[in-house]
Design a protein around this motif. Structure first.
Motif, PDB file in Angstrom:
ATOM      1  N   CYS A 177      37.999  88.236  48.159  1.00 55.60           N
ATOM      2  CA  CYS A 177      37.538  88.755  46.857  1.00 55.60           C
ATOM      3  C   CYS A 177      36.020  88.823  46.811  1.00 55.60           C
ATOM      4  O   CYS A 177      35.325  87.919  47.264  1.00 55.60           O
ATOM      5  N   LYS A 178      35.521  89.935  46.253  1.00 57.39           N
ATOM      6  CA  LYS A 178      34.072  90.105  46.105  1.00 57.39           C
ATOM      7  C   LYS A 178      33.620  90.004  44.651  1.00 57.39           C
ATOM      8  O   LYS A 178      32.505  90.411  44.315  1.00 57.39           O
ATOM      9  N   GLY A 179      34.507  89.516  43.791  1.00 56.61           N
ATOM     10  CA  GLY A 179      34.112  89.267  42.409  1.00 56.61           C
ATOM     11  C   GLY A 179      33.665  90.495  41.648  1.00 56.61           C
ATOM     12  O   GLY A 179      32.810  90.407  40.759  1.00 56.61           O
ATOM     13  N   CYS A 180      34.245  91.660  41.985  1.00 58.94           N
ATOM     14  CA  CYS A 180      33.762  92.905  41.369  1.00 58.94           C
ATOM     15  C   CYS A 180      34.177  93.039  39.915  1.00 58.94           C
ATOM     16  O   CYS A 180      33.636  93.872  39.193  1.00 58.94           O
ATOM     17  N   ASN A 181      35.175  92.282  39.499  1.00 56.51           N
ATOM     18  CA  ASN A 181      35.595  92.255  38.092  1.00 56.51           C
ATOM     19  C   ASN A 181      36.500  93.429  37.705  1.00 56.51           C
ATOM     20  O   ASN A 181      36.921  93.523  36.558  1.00 56.51           O
TER      21      ASN A 181
ATOM     22  N   CYS B 214      39.591  94.144  38.557  1.00 53.91           N
ATOM     23  CA  CYS B 214      40.947  93.727  38.197  1.00 53.91           C
ATOM     24  C   CYS B 214      40.946  93.039  36.839  1.00 53.91           C
ATOM     25  O   CYS B 214      41.881  93.195  36.056  1.00 53.91           O
TER      26      CYS B 214
ATOM     27  N   LEU C  31      37.034  85.684  36.301  1.00 47.70           N
ATOM     28  CA  LEU C  31      36.269  85.312  37.495  1.00 47.70           C
ATOM     29  C   LEU C  31      35.978  83.822  37.432  1.00 47.70           C
ATOM     30  O   LEU C  31      35.616  83.283  36.389  1.00 47.70           O
TER      31      LEU C  31
ATOM     32  N   ALA D 165      38.228  86.233  41.558  1.00 40.76           N
ATOM     33  CA  ALA D 165      39.153  86.336  40.435  1.00 40.76           C
ATOM     34  C   ALA D 165      40.249  85.286  40.577  1.00 40.76           C
ATOM     35  O   ALA D 165      40.620  84.914  41.687  1.00 40.76           O
TER      36      ALA D 165
ATOM     37  N   CYS E 238      42.142  97.033  43.020  1.00 36.49           N
ATOM     38  CA  CYS E 238      41.323  96.111  43.824  1.00 36.49           C
ATOM     39  C   CYS E 238      40.922  96.773  45.143  1.00 36.49           C
ATOM     40  O   CYS E 238      41.769  97.089  45.964  1.00 36.49           O
ATOM     41  N   PRO E 239      39.610  96.971  45.366  1.00 33.75           N
ATOM     42  CA  PRO E 239      39.182  97.635  46.584  1.00 33.75           C
ATOM     43  C   PRO E 239      39.320  96.760  47.826  1.00 33.75           C
ATOM     44  O   PRO E 239      39.245  97.272  48.940  1.00 33.75           O
ATOM     45  N   ASP E 240      39.476  95.483  47.652  1.00 32.48           N
ATOM     46  CA  ASP E 240      39.507  94.594  48.808  1.00 32.48           C
ATOM     47  C   ASP E 240      40.895  94.034  49.106  1.00 32.48           C
ATOM     48  O   ASP E 240      41.038  93.141  49.938  1.00 32.48           O
TER      49      ASP E 240
ATOM     50  N   CYS F  26      43.121  92.189  47.686  1.00 30.96           N
ATOM     51  CA  CYS F  26      43.250  90.737  47.572  1.00 30.96           C
ATOM     52  C   CYS F  26      44.602  90.303  47.009  1.00 30.96           C
ATOM     53  O   CYS F  26      44.929  89.126  47.076  1.00 30.96           O
ATOM     54  N   PHE F  27      45.352  91.229  46.419  1.00 29.61           N
ATOM     55  CA  PHE F  27      46.518  90.819  45.635  1.00 29.61           C
ATOM     56  C   PHE F  27      47.835  90.909  46.384  1.00 29.61           C
ATOM     57  O   PHE F  27      48.096  91.866  47.104  1.00 29.61           O
TER      58      PHE F  27
HETATM   59  S1  SF4 Z   1      39.393  93.639  42.057  1.00 27.18           S
HETATM   60 FE1  SF4 Z   1      39.757  92.462  43.941  1.00 27.18          FE
HETATM   61  S2  SF4 Z   1      37.724  92.077  44.796  1.00 27.18           S
HETATM   62 FE2  SF4 Z   1      37.434  92.692  42.663  1.00 27.18          FE
HETATM   63  S3  SF4 Z   1      37.389  90.757  41.508  1.00 27.18           S
HETATM   64 FE3  SF4 Z   1      39.500  91.464  41.489  1.00 27.18          FE
HETATM   65  S4  SF4 Z   1      40.466  90.454  43.254  1.00 27.18           S
HETATM   66 FE4  SF4 Z   1      38.248  90.299  43.525  1.00 27.18          FE
END
Ligand code: SF4
Ligand SMILES: Cc1ncc(C[n+]2csc(CCOP(=O)(O)OP(=O)(O)O)c2C)c(N)n1
Ligand code: SF4
Ligand code: SF4
Lengths: 257, 78
Positions: B15-19, B21, B32, B44, B62-64, B66-67
């Motif tokens: 996760c990059k904490g992009c917010n 999601c 977060l 997140a 989510c671009p990364d 993570c889910f």
């Molecule tokens: S969208 Fe993905 S990368 Fe961004 S905060 Fe949520 S879990 Fe982290």
């Protein structure tokens, strides 16, 4: 009345998996900025390849730009092309391996600036390939310079007072331009900043690969995306800005089908 | 009452904490974290997990990637 007493742990144990990361995305950290649309575009592209069961028969061509390392992230055969030349490289690959599925993945600086000629002529030849075109209105990788797609009045590091059309021309709608070429079977503009758009964009990518299977000619999928770093906005603000500003000039939907 | 329930597992290190999601979740499940992960991002986490319906919207944006999302649909009792 029964109350729902299951804990999240119990739901994980008893429930069904409704989403998990596709196995066609490698378990390496993506090199993109937080919130960058490239990651979502990569994912839906690889989900389509996985769902169609064609991962052993698909060859991707990565561009120059932030997605230059796409071959590290997508777990399929890939080739990297010189800046803008992905459609020419894809042409060669497709002609040597006509039974393979071949796609390019390109940014707007790559596809609509330095690679304009390759884009137009591959489309004009009706090369039976899929072109995925990420339009974030800027050169992301090199520090947010103006791209041909930069909106009128939009600030970038090389248009610090905003793009002036008198001296810098108008933002180019390359997907509309190539849609008029008879070799193009399918031209569409999609987005990935909200779940509803992500679903539609994935369907469009699927249709493009089906076109290639059915030898229909070139399919181009533009994805209006963000470059929050280049736009100097937070990821959430960037997606809002995209929604409020980009979609008027770059409206979503099929241009030719 | 049979209610669809969901749960998410988040890859905190990816996760990059992009917010994205957090703002996308229709039932305000996610937040977060105040602590950072090894990369220095605030990841997140499902702060209000009981409200999750397993709708996958977080995973779609989510671009990364993570889910992992789970869903549980209780049998309908007549
Ligand atoms: S969208 Fe993905 S990368 Fe961004 S905060 Fe949520 S879990 Fe982290
Ligand atoms: C022949 C050549 N010219 C210029 C460059 C420098 N360069 C690297 S990436 C890039 C722009 C990429 O922008 P875009 O295609 O929009 O992709 P993004 O990074 O925004 O995803 C440029 C000009 C290069 N690598 N090669
Ligand atoms: S610079 Fe822009 S396009 Fe490149 S990874 Fe960052 S947000 Fe994405
Ligand atoms: S699955 Fe839906 S309800 Fe659950 S956290 Fe994700 S967006 Fe929220």
């Amino acid at each position: 009345m029964t109350t729902s007493v299951l804990t999240p742990e119990e739901i994980i144990k008893k429930g069904k998996v409704v989403f998990k990361k596709t196995k066609l995305i490698n378990d390496v950290p993506l090199s993109y900025c937080p919130g960058c649309g490239h990651g979502v575009a990569h994912r839906i592209l690889m989900e389509v390849v996985e769902e169609m069961g064609i991962w052993e028969d698909t060859i991707g061509v990565a561009p120059v730009g932030c997605s230059v390392l796409a071959y590290d992230f997508m777990n399929i055969d890939m080739q990297q092309a010189a800046h803008g030349r992905a459609p020419a490289v894809a042409t060669g690959i497709k002609r040597v391996y006509p039974e393979k599925y071949v796609f390019t993945y390109q940014g707007d600086g790559d596809l609509a600036a330095i690679g304009t000629a390759e884009t137009i002529h591959a489309c004009n030849r009706g090369e039976n390939i899929v072109i995925i075109f990420i339009n974030n209105g800027i050169y992301g990788m090199t520090g947010g310079q103006m791209a041909p797609t930069t909106l009128e009045g939009m600030r970038s590091s090389t248009s610090p007072y905003g793009r002036m059309v008198q001296t810098m021309g108008y933002p180019i709608k390359i997907t509309e331009m190539v849609a008029m070429l008879p070799g193009v079977a399918y031209a569409t503009r999609q987005a990935v900043h909200e779940a509803k758009y992500v679903r539609k964009a994935k369907n469009a990518i699927k249709k493009a690969f089906e076109n290639q299977r059915d030898k229909k000619g070139t399919s181009i999928i533009e994805i209006v995306s963000n470059c929050n770093s280049g736009w100097k906005l937070s990821p959430v603000e960037a997606n809002k800005w995209l929604d409020e500003n980009m979609l008027d000039y770059f409206p979503l939907g099929d241009i030719k089908k | 009452m049979s209610k669809v329930r969901g749960a998410v597992v988040i890859d905190t290190e990816a996760c990059k904490g992009c917010n994205l999601c957090v703002v996308a979740c229709p039932t305000d499940v996610l937040k977060l974290h105040e602590h950072v992960n090894l990369k220095g991002y605030n990841p997140a986490y499902p702060a209000n997990h009981d409200a999750c319906t397993g709708c996958k919207i977080c995973a779609l944006v989510c671009p990364d990637m993570c889910f992992t999302v789970y869903q549980y649909k209780p049998e309908k009792s007549a």
